[in-house]
Design a protein around this motif. Sequence first.
Motif, PDB file in Angstrom:
ATOM      1  N   ARG A 264     -47.012 107.523  -8.140  1.00 50.27           N
ATOM      2  CA  ARG A 264     -46.537 106.215  -8.587  1.00 50.27           C
ATOM      3  C   ARG A 264     -45.891 105.402  -7.481  1.00 50.27           C
ATOM      4  N   MET A 265     -45.558 106.035  -6.358  1.00 49.65           N
ATOM      5  CA  MET A 265     -44.954 105.335  -5.227  1.00 49.65           C
ATOM      6  C   MET A 265     -45.945 105.331  -4.068  1.00 49.65           C
ATOM      7  N   ARG A 266     -45.598 104.643  -3.003  1.00 48.72           N
ATOM      8  CA  ARG A 266     -46.456 104.583  -1.829  1.00 48.72           C
ATOM      9  C   ARG A 266     -45.858 105.468  -0.729  1.00 48.72           C
ATOM     10  N   ILE A 267     -46.734 106.213  -0.060  1.00 45.30           N
ATOM     11  CA  ILE A 267     -46.284 107.135   0.982  1.00 45.30           C
ATOM     12  C   ILE A 267     -47.043 106.854   2.270  1.00 45.30           C
ATOM     13  N   MET A 268     -46.285 106.561   3.318  1.00 45.68           N
ATOM     14  CA  MET A 268     -46.831 106.424   4.668  1.00 45.68           C
ATOM     15  C   MET A 268     -46.596 107.758   5.364  1.00 45.68           C
ATOM     16  N   SER A 269     -47.640 108.560   5.481  1.00 43.42           N
ATOM     17  CA  SER A 269     -47.503 109.938   5.937  1.00 43.42           C
ATOM     18  C   SER A 269     -47.655 110.056   7.445  1.00 43.42           C
ATOM     19  N   TYR A 270     -46.727 110.827   8.041  1.00 43.02           N
ATOM     20  CA  TYR A 270     -46.773 111.153   9.464  1.00 43.02           C
ATOM     21  C   TYR A 270     -46.859 112.672   9.571  1.00 43.02           C
ATOM     22  N   ALA A 271     -47.991 113.155  10.069  1.00 44.19           N
ATOM     23  CA  ALA A 271     -48.256 114.587  10.100  1.00 44.19           C
ATOM     24  C   ALA A 271     -47.270 115.323  10.998  1.00 44.19           C
ATOM     25  N   ALA A 272     -46.983 116.559  10.624  1.00 48.04           N
ATOM     26  CA  ALA A 272     -46.100 117.406  11.425  1.00 48.04           C
ATOM     27  C   ALA A 272     -46.888 117.972  12.605  1.00 48.04           C
ATOM     28  N   GLY A 510     -51.028  87.511  -2.348  1.00 48.44           N
ATOM     29  CA  GLY A 510     -51.868  88.480  -1.653  1.00 48.44           C
ATOM     30  C   GLY A 510     -51.225  89.824  -1.424  1.00 48.44           C
ATOM     31  N   MET A 511     -49.915  89.922  -1.640  1.00 55.79           N
ATOM     32  CA  MET A 511     -49.208  91.185  -1.454  1.00 55.79           C
ATOM     33  C   MET A 511     -49.198  91.975  -2.762  1.00 55.79           C
ATOM     34  N   GLN A 512     -49.047  93.284  -2.655  1.00 57.54           N
ATOM     35  CA  GLN A 512     -48.907  94.107  -3.841  1.00 57.54           C
ATOM     36  C   GLN A 512     -47.635  93.699  -4.604  1.00 57.54           C
ATOM     37  N   ALA A 513     -47.739  93.702  -5.934  1.00 56.64           N
ATOM     38  CA  ALA A 513     -46.594  93.322  -6.764  1.00 56.64           C
ATOM     39  C   ALA A 513     -45.665  94.522  -6.928  1.00 56.64           C
ATOM     40  N   ASP A 514     -44.987  94.847  -5.829  1.00 54.77           N
ATOM     41  CA  ASP A 514     -43.995  95.928  -5.815  1.00 54.77           C
ATOM     42  C   ASP A 514     -42.618  95.275  -5.858  1.00 54.77           C
ATOM     43  N   PHE A 515     -41.931  95.397  -6.981  1.00 47.81           N
ATOM     44  CA  PHE A 515     -40.622  94.764  -7.092  1.00 47.81           C
ATOM     45  C   PHE A 515     -39.718  95.595  -7.983  1.00 47.81           C
ATOM     46  N   ILE A 516     -38.422  95.319  -7.876  1.00 50.88           N
ATOM     47  CA  ILE A 516     -37.444  96.016  -8.702  1.00 50.88           C
ATOM     48  C   ILE A 516     -36.553  95.001  -9.406  1.00 50.88           C
ATOM     49  N   VAL A 517     -36.099  95.377 -10.575  1.00 50.63           N
ATOM     50  CA  VAL A 517     -35.164  94.577 -11.362  1.00 50.63           C
ATOM     51  C   VAL A 517     -33.805  95.244 -11.236  1.00 50.63           C
ATOM     52  N   VAL A 518     -32.815  94.518 -10.748  1.00 46.27           N
ATOM     53  CA  VAL A 518     -31.491  95.091 -10.522  1.00 46.27           C
ATOM     54  C   VAL A 518     -30.439  94.358 -11.338  1.00 46.27           C
ATOM     55  N   ASP A 519     -29.264  94.963 -11.415  1.00 49.02           N
ATOM     56  CA  ASP A 519     -28.230  94.445 -12.318  1.00 49.02           C
ATOM     57  C   ASP A 519     -27.284  93.457 -11.660  1.00 49.02           C
ATOM     58  N   ARG A 520     -27.557  93.072 -10.399  1.00 45.17           N
ATOM     59  CA  ARG A 520     -26.673  92.110  -9.728  1.00 45.17           C
ATOM     60  C   ARG A 520     -27.439  91.433  -8.590  1.00 45.17           C
ATOM     61  N   GLU A 537     -35.408  98.434 -13.527  1.00 47.00           N
ATOM     62  CA  GLU A 537     -36.844  98.675 -13.620  1.00 47.00           C
ATOM     63  C   GLU A 537     -37.443  98.700 -12.224  1.00 47.00           C
ATOM     64  N   THR A 538     -38.496  99.476 -12.071  1.00 42.82           N
ATOM     65  CA  THR A 538     -39.249  99.525 -10.823  1.00 42.82           C
ATOM     66  C   THR A 538     -40.719  99.308 -11.141  1.00 42.82           C
ATOM     67  N   TRP A 539     -41.343  98.369 -10.420  1.00 40.13           N
ATOM     68  CA  TRP A 539     -42.751  98.024 -10.622  1.00 40.13           C
ATOM     69  C   TRP A 539     -43.498  98.267  -9.313  1.00 40.13           C
ATOM     70  N   VAL A 540     -44.638  98.908  -9.391  1.00 37.49           N
ATOM     71  CA  VAL A 540     -45.491  99.167  -8.230  1.00 37.49           C
ATOM     72  C   VAL A 540     -46.907  98.701  -8.564  1.00 37.49           C
ATOM     73  N   VAL A 545     -43.269 101.423 -13.409  1.00 43.17           N
ATOM     74  CA  VAL A 545     -43.328 102.872 -13.241  1.00 43.17           C
ATOM     75  C   VAL A 545     -41.987 103.548 -13.490  1.00 43.17           C
ATOM     76  N   TYR A 546     -40.938 102.744 -13.672  1.00 38.10           N
ATOM     77  CA  TYR A 546     -39.627 103.301 -14.012  1.00 38.10           C
ATOM     78  C   TYR A 546     -38.859 102.260 -14.788  1.00 38.10           C
ATOM     79  N   ARG A 547     -38.211 102.711 -15.853  1.00 42.03           N
ATOM     80  CA  ARG A 547     -37.301 101.853 -16.606  1.00 42.03           C
ATOM     81  C   ARG A 547     -36.075 102.676 -16.915  1.00 42.03           C
ATOM     82  N   ARG A 548     -34.924 102.181 -16.515  1.00 45.33           N
ATOM     83  CA  ARG A 548     -33.695 102.949 -16.630  1.00 45.33           C
ATOM     84  C   ARG A 548     -33.421 103.384 -18.068  1.00 45.33           C
TER      85      ARG A 548
END
Length: 558
Positions: A264-272, A510-520, A537-540, A545-548
């Motif tokens: 549900r989240m985005r991961i930028m992976s850097y190999a070990a 043109g960007m992904q609609a990744d946003f969060i709803v915060v209380d302040r 709330e968290t939107w990806v 993808v998350y609602r408190r």
Amino acid sequence: MRLPVSLALTASLLLASPAFADALIENVDGMTLDEKGEVVRFNGIVIAPDGKIVKLLKRGDKRPERPDWKEDLKGRTVIPGMIDGHGHVMGLGFRALALDLSATTSLAQAQEAIRRYALENAARSWLTGGGWNQEVWALGRFPTAAELDAVTGEKPAWFTRADGHAGWANSAAMKAAGITAATKSPAGGRIELIAGKPGGVFVDAAMDLIEKALPKPTPRDRNAAFLKAQDQLLSLGVTASADMGTSLDDWQTFRRMGDLGALRMRIMSYAAGVDTALVAAGTGPTPWLYGDKLRMGGIKLMVDGALGSRGAWLKAPYADAPGVTGLPFLTDAQLLNSISRGAMDHFQIAIHAIGDRGNQQVLDAIDEVADTFNGDRRWRIEHAQVVDTADLPRFAKHGIIASMQPVHQTSDRTMAEARLGQTRLAGAYAWKSMLNNGVRLAFGSDYPVESPNPFEGWAAGFTRQDAQGQPFGGWRPEEAVTREQAWKGFTIDAAYAGFGEKLFGHLAAGMQADFIVVDRDPLLSSPTQLRGTLVLETWVGGQRVYRRSDAAKAGEGR
């Protein structure tokens, strides 16, 4: 395959969101940064079926007449999803499933927590966990195997230090790993000795001597750890993260989650390391997978350890340990070979360097190879914690990104003073100096070494103060950045550092609609209020993808 409870919750959350279609997110107090770092305000978002933003709406803008679905956020604050430029996803998950000692403030308190953990986990073959810090305990030394034996008995026990650069073993663990008085410290590592014998603490590469004896996590264990980490990050508003040091098992876990639709989240992976990258990704970075949620684009290398365990490689001895200059992990030739081999296949190179000598080694190496490899390389130095002031301008020469973690400064402040002395602090945690020298500054947390809460890092970035407001006026306040610059470090620049800036990092058409709803409103909050921000709330990619409130009902609210 039968899905665990956490995956079932994931499915229920996704089903609670509207299906992909033209959408209108309405009635928001929205704010984002543009690519120049200027604040942009909006009160609505139009989202395309592919989850990307069609338009940010302002007062007076025409709304879609018949959106296929509409969400009224009732005037709440909306900002871009936060991005952690340097974290360890599986480490966070495994830490959550084991004993967390990060809140302990004394050796005795840690011993009591371990004693209770041992009683509650009698069926485990090993006792594991991490997060301890002898500096917080005011111990003045490392803990010993005997002090761990006193609360663990004959069961092997292994607890990693908060920075992940040292571990604490009991006698049973050392016996299981075959450690004796004749065991030598490996290159790049140190066995702490007491009266000439291993005392129970293993630093950097020496940790492998114990960890090779640990039971291997099963795929089920890895699934559970990943889901635990993902739930925590999304609950904190982190929609994307660099994963620094992805192992083959980690990569397989990420792919498994993607195949199951549970990523549900985005991961930028850097190999070990180079070998891991070549096996996992092949001859070059992978494309973005699973709807732009996963990409292995880089390789993580390490040239030294950490300040707390005196493994960071310094140009002069530690102020509190004469004769000790830290632990170089790679010779110059080894570093150059690894950089060159990875860069040949266009992997981005990210190198951990904490001490001033370690940073100099990396800068020298990049100087030597940069002209050989054309194109957009975006060399990265991870942490760049202690840099000789003479070396600061060298970061900009080849467009090196300084990937730094504000919460390290607030946690390390007194320890850094003791380790370095006053004369070497000028280039320590030098965020403003990096910017003044034209260096791109990406921010993160280095979770689970520190809390993954990005609002704590954001506040530390422009105050140079900890959660208690100490020290008054900030520690070396001339190195503070502005509130907006710190925000940019956790959004636009963290995305840029991972080659994700065309997909996420700010809100725009043109960007992904990744946003969060915060209380302040984070731009109007005091530093203390900012640290206390709650993510509602968290939107990806245009999906919630998350609602408190849902998480609280499921017993997973933080």
